[in-house]
Design a protein around this motif. Structure first.
Motif, PDB file in Angstrom:
ATOM      1  N   LEU A  58     -91.732   5.741  34.587  1.00 42.53           N
ATOM      2  CA  LEU A  58     -90.639   6.167  33.715  1.00 42.53           C
ATOM      3  C   LEU A  58     -90.435   5.282  32.491  1.00 42.53           C
ATOM      4  O   LEU A  58     -89.916   5.746  31.478  1.00 42.53           O
ATOM      5  CB  LEU A  58     -89.342   6.232  34.526  1.00 42.53           C
ATOM      6  N   ASP A  59     -90.804   4.014  32.570  1.00 42.24           N
ATOM      7  CA  ASP A  59     -90.600   3.139  31.415  1.00 42.24           C
ATOM      8  C   ASP A  59     -91.364   3.626  30.186  1.00 42.24           C
ATOM      9  O   ASP A  59     -90.932   3.417  29.056  1.00 42.24           O
ATOM     10  CB  ASP A  59     -91.038   1.707  31.740  1.00 42.24           C
ATOM     11  N   SER A  60     -92.511   4.241  30.429  1.00 43.16           N
ATOM     12  CA  SER A  60     -93.309   4.709  29.293  1.00 43.16           C
ATOM     13  C   SER A  60     -92.811   6.044  28.747  1.00 43.16           C
ATOM     14  O   SER A  60     -93.189   6.452  27.652  1.00 43.16           O
ATOM     15  CB  SER A  60     -94.781   4.846  29.705  1.00 43.16           C
ATOM     16  N   LEU A  61     -91.952   6.731  29.510  1.00 43.78           N
ATOM     17  CA  LEU A  61     -91.489   8.060  29.117  1.00 43.78           C
ATOM     18  C   LEU A  61     -90.034   8.087  28.672  1.00 43.78           C
ATOM     19  O   LEU A  61     -89.668   8.851  27.785  1.00 43.78           O
ATOM     20  CB  LEU A  61     -91.667   9.044  30.271  1.00 43.78           C
ATOM     21  N   CYS A  62     -89.200   7.281  29.336  1.00 44.35           N
ATOM     22  CA  CYS A  62     -87.769   7.322  29.073  1.00 44.35           C
ATOM     23  C   CYS A  62     -87.325   6.121  28.252  1.00 44.35           C
ATOM     24  O   CYS A  62     -88.004   5.102  28.193  1.00 44.35           O
ATOM     25  CB  CYS A  62     -86.988   7.331  30.385  1.00 44.35           C
ATOM     26  N   THR A  63     -86.150   6.249  27.661  1.00 45.74           N
ATOM     27  CA  THR A  63     -85.520   5.134  26.962  1.00 45.74           C
ATOM     28  C   THR A  63     -84.598   4.425  27.931  1.00 45.74           C
ATOM     29  O   THR A  63     -83.665   5.022  28.471  1.00 45.74           O
ATOM     30  CB  THR A  63     -84.707   5.636  25.762  1.00 45.74           C
ATOM     31  N   TYR A  84     -80.333   5.015  40.505  1.00 46.17           N
ATOM     32  CA  TYR A  84     -81.195   4.088  39.763  1.00 46.17           C
ATOM     33  C   TYR A  84     -81.647   4.715  38.444  1.00 46.17           C
ATOM     34  O   TYR A  84     -81.557   4.097  37.379  1.00 46.17           O
ATOM     35  CB  TYR A  84     -82.406   3.731  40.624  1.00 46.17           C
ATOM     36  N   ILE A  85     -82.118   5.952  38.508  1.00 51.68           N
ATOM     37  CA  ILE A  85     -82.603   6.625  37.294  1.00 51.68           C
ATOM     38  C   ILE A  85     -81.462   6.879  36.329  1.00 51.68           C
ATOM     39  O   ILE A  85     -81.599   6.695  35.112  1.00 51.68           O
ATOM     40  CB  ILE A  85     -83.309   7.950  37.660  1.00 51.68           C
ATOM     41  N   LYS A  86     -80.323   7.285  36.859  1.00 52.74           N
ATOM     42  CA  LYS A  86     -79.161   7.586  36.007  1.00 52.74           C
ATOM     43  C   LYS A  86     -78.703   6.355  35.243  1.00 52.74           C
ATOM     44  O   LYS A  86     -78.425   6.407  34.043  1.00 52.74           O
ATOM     45  CB  LYS A  86     -78.020   8.129  36.871  1.00 52.74           C
ATOM     46  N   ARG A  87     -78.619   5.223  35.943  1.00 49.75           N
ATOM     47  CA  ARG A  87     -78.122   4.002  35.316  1.00 49.75           C
ATOM     48  C   ARG A  87     -79.121   3.408  34.328  1.00 49.75           C
ATOM     49  O   ARG A  87     -78.748   2.946  33.254  1.00 49.75           O
ATOM     50  CB  ARG A  87     -77.789   2.963  36.378  1.00 49.75           C
ATOM     51  N   LYS A  88     -80.388   3.421  34.684  1.00 49.21           N
ATOM     52  CA  LYS A  88     -81.377   2.727  33.871  1.00 49.21           C
ATOM     53  C   LYS A  88     -81.903   3.563  32.716  1.00 49.21           C
ATOM     54  O   LYS A  88     -82.249   3.026  31.657  1.00 49.21           O
ATOM     55  CB  LYS A  88     -82.546   2.270  34.750  1.00 49.21           C
ATOM     56  N   TYR A  89     -81.979   4.874  32.895  1.00 43.96           N
ATOM     57  CA  TYR A  89     -82.650   5.706  31.893  1.00 43.96           C
ATOM     58  C   TYR A  89     -81.726   6.705  31.195  1.00 43.96           C
ATOM     59  O   TYR A  89     -82.139   7.791  30.817  1.00 43.96           O
ATOM     60  CB  TYR A  89     -83.839   6.417  32.544  1.00 43.96           C
ATOM     61  N   GLN A  90     -80.461   6.350  31.067  1.00 43.91           N
ATOM     62  CA  GLN A  90     -79.509   7.131  30.290  1.00 43.91           C
ATOM     63  C   GLN A  90     -79.372   8.578  30.766  1.00 43.91           C
ATOM     64  O   GLN A  90     -79.332   9.520  29.969  1.00 43.91           O
ATOM     65  CB  GLN A  90     -79.875   7.080  28.794  1.00 43.91           C
ATOM     66  N   ASN A  91     -79.359   8.725  32.073  1.00 44.18           N
ATOM     67  CA  ASN A  91     -79.025  10.006  32.697  1.00 44.18           C
ATOM     68  C   ASN A  91     -79.897  11.174  32.223  1.00 44.18           C
ATOM     69  O   ASN A  91     -79.403  12.182  31.700  1.00 44.18           O
ATOM     70  CB  ASN A  91     -77.556  10.332  32.434  1.00 44.18           C
ATOM     71  N   PRO A  92     -81.229  11.105  32.417  1.00 45.66           N
ATOM     72  CA  PRO A  92     -82.101  12.206  31.993  1.00 45.66           C
ATOM     73  C   PRO A  92     -81.928  13.425  32.896  1.00 45.66           C
ATOM     74  O   PRO A  92     -81.314  13.340  33.965  1.00 45.66           O
ATOM     75  CB  PRO A  92     -83.504  11.611  32.150  1.00 45.66           C
TER      76      PRO A  92
END
Length: 209
Positions: free
Chosen positions: A48-53, A157-165
């Motif tokens: 996800l680091d390479s795809l999400c902000t 984890y995804i919600k907090r780290k990647y701005q709720n995609p």
């Protein structure tokens, strides 16, 4: 679908990206908590680091150290242009979730040359702790244990780290044992599956709030 090792083209776009993981610490000890965090970060962040902000992108992280110091030449790299093309190149993130395992930190021989993705992080996974399973064991398959809390951990984890995609639960449920000659009416009478889905949906609602 997208792959962390794929080279994106000028018109690259992933229609969806599926992750499948669930880890919880064996104990409250720092090494075990770190083992679970590393396992989750390894399964999610490498993709996800390479795809999400990300909300935060520290210059130095334990995961980055582990990957670069241990994996070395096995870890693919991207050019600045490729990174730019990949960022945001998805429509949704799909979650396949069935079960979780306990994560325990294990000591590895520091002189051993790591050559396997499964041993890079020195994390031992087990479905039991003190001989007690993490959840009710599913019938007909060895690795599924009902643990809906694991799904909430991943979503949070995804919600907090990647701005709720945008996230879709692409797979979830529980199996049952195959019984030859069992009448269809009996097969369709599966309250355990209904109960499993209700538990996951109830916690999913909590995660969405």
């Amino acid at each position: 679908m997208a792959s962390a090792s794929a080279r994106p083209g000028p018109a690259a776009r992933a229609s969806g990206f599926v992750v499948d993981v669930g880890l919880t610490p064996t104990s409250t000890a720092k090494p075990d908590a770190l083992a679970a965090a590393l396992g989750l970060a390894d399964a999610l962040r490498l993709r996800l680091d390479s795809l999400c902000t990300s909300r935060r992108r520290p210059k130095y992280t334990v995961l980055r150290f582990v990957m670069r110091s241990l994996v070395k030449g096995r870890l693919p790299t991207f050019t600045a242009e490729e990174k730019k093309l990949m960022k945001g190149s998805f429509d949704f993130i799909g979650i396949n979730y069935y079960s979780s395992t306990y994560a325990q930190s294990v000591l590895e021989d520091e002189h051993k040359v790591p050559t396997s993705y499964s041993t890079d992080l020195s994390v031992k996974e087990s479905a039991t702790k003190n001989s007690i399973p993490i959840g009710a064991k599913a019938e007909g398959i060895e690795w599924i244990y009902r643990y809906p809390d694991g799904l909430v951990q991943i979503l949070d984890y995804i919600k907090r780290k990647y701005q709720n995609p945008k996230i879709y639960i692409t797979e979830n449920g529980v199996t049952e044992a195959k019984v030859e000659g069992c009448p269809l009416a009996n097969v369709l009478n599966d309250p355990h599956r209904i109960d499993c889905l209700k538990q996951h949906l109830a916690l999913l609602l909590i995660a969405m709030k």
